[in-house]
Design an enzyme around this catalytic site. Structure first.
Site, PDB file in Angstrom:
ATOM      1  N   GLY A  29      -8.494  -0.600  -1.971  1.00 41.61           N
ATOM      2  CA  GLY A  29      -9.539  -0.994  -1.220  1.00 41.61           C
ATOM      3  C   GLY A  29     -10.487  -1.548  -2.287  1.00 41.61           C
ATOM      4  N   HIS A  47      -2.220  -3.059  -9.276  1.00 37.92           N
ATOM      5  CA  HIS A  47      -2.543  -4.020  -8.508  1.00 37.92           C
ATOM      6  C   HIS A  47      -3.874  -4.699  -8.798  1.00 37.92           C
ATOM      7  CE1 HIS A  47      -3.710  -6.483  -4.861  1.00 37.92           C
ATOM      8  NE2 HIS A  47      -2.481  -7.133  -5.058  1.00 37.92           N
ATOM      9  N   ASP A  93       1.033  -9.365  -5.855  1.00 36.28           N
ATOM     10  CA  ASP A  93       1.141  -8.742  -4.241  1.00 36.28           C
ATOM     11  C   ASP A  93       2.276  -8.170  -3.884  1.00 36.28           C
ATOM     12  OD1 ASP A  93      -1.610  -9.452  -4.329  1.00 36.28           O
ATOM     13  OD2 ASP A  93      -1.260 -11.134  -2.716  1.00 36.28           O
TER      14      ASP A  93
END
Length: 119
Positions: A29, A47, A93
């Protein structure tokens, strides 16, 4: 970009909605700090770091950069990304979505108190 990342997650983890990953642990998030709470949170930390590396490429904005990829039976392939930024972001991703698929999802680590657990 984030919309494509959401679709990649739905490719590798079809039985769980992408929004379960949007507020998980300390790194899944918006933002990220402290120590990852578990393996899935480590996927998100990696990531985040990957996006930070992407931003070092000239003019590369990973949150909005579009790229080409294929999803076939849960397998992701980045394809035809001639520009360096698109290829880099697609791979960030892709690796994260695969990581999510291999990590246990612990309900207690969803929507954690960031001030308490992520210092």
């Amino acid at each position: 970009n984030l919309y494509q990342f959401k679709n990649m997650i739905q490719c590798t983890v079809p039985n769980r909605s992408w929004w379960h990953f949007a507020d998980y642990g300390c790194f899944c998030g918006y933002g990220g700090s402290g120590t990852p709470v578990d393996e899935l949170d480590r996927c998100c930390q990696t990531h985040d770091n990957c996006y930070s590396e992407a931003e070092k490429l000239s003019g590369c904005k990973p949150y909005i950069k579009t790229y080409s990829y294929d999803c076939s039976q849960g397998k992701l392939t980045c394809s035809g990304n001639d520009d360096k930024c698109a290829a880099f972001v697609c791979n960030c991703d892709r690796v994260a979505a695969i990581c999510f698929a291999g990590a246990p999802y612990i309900d207690d680590n969803y929507n954690v108190d960031l001030n308490e657990r992520c210092q």
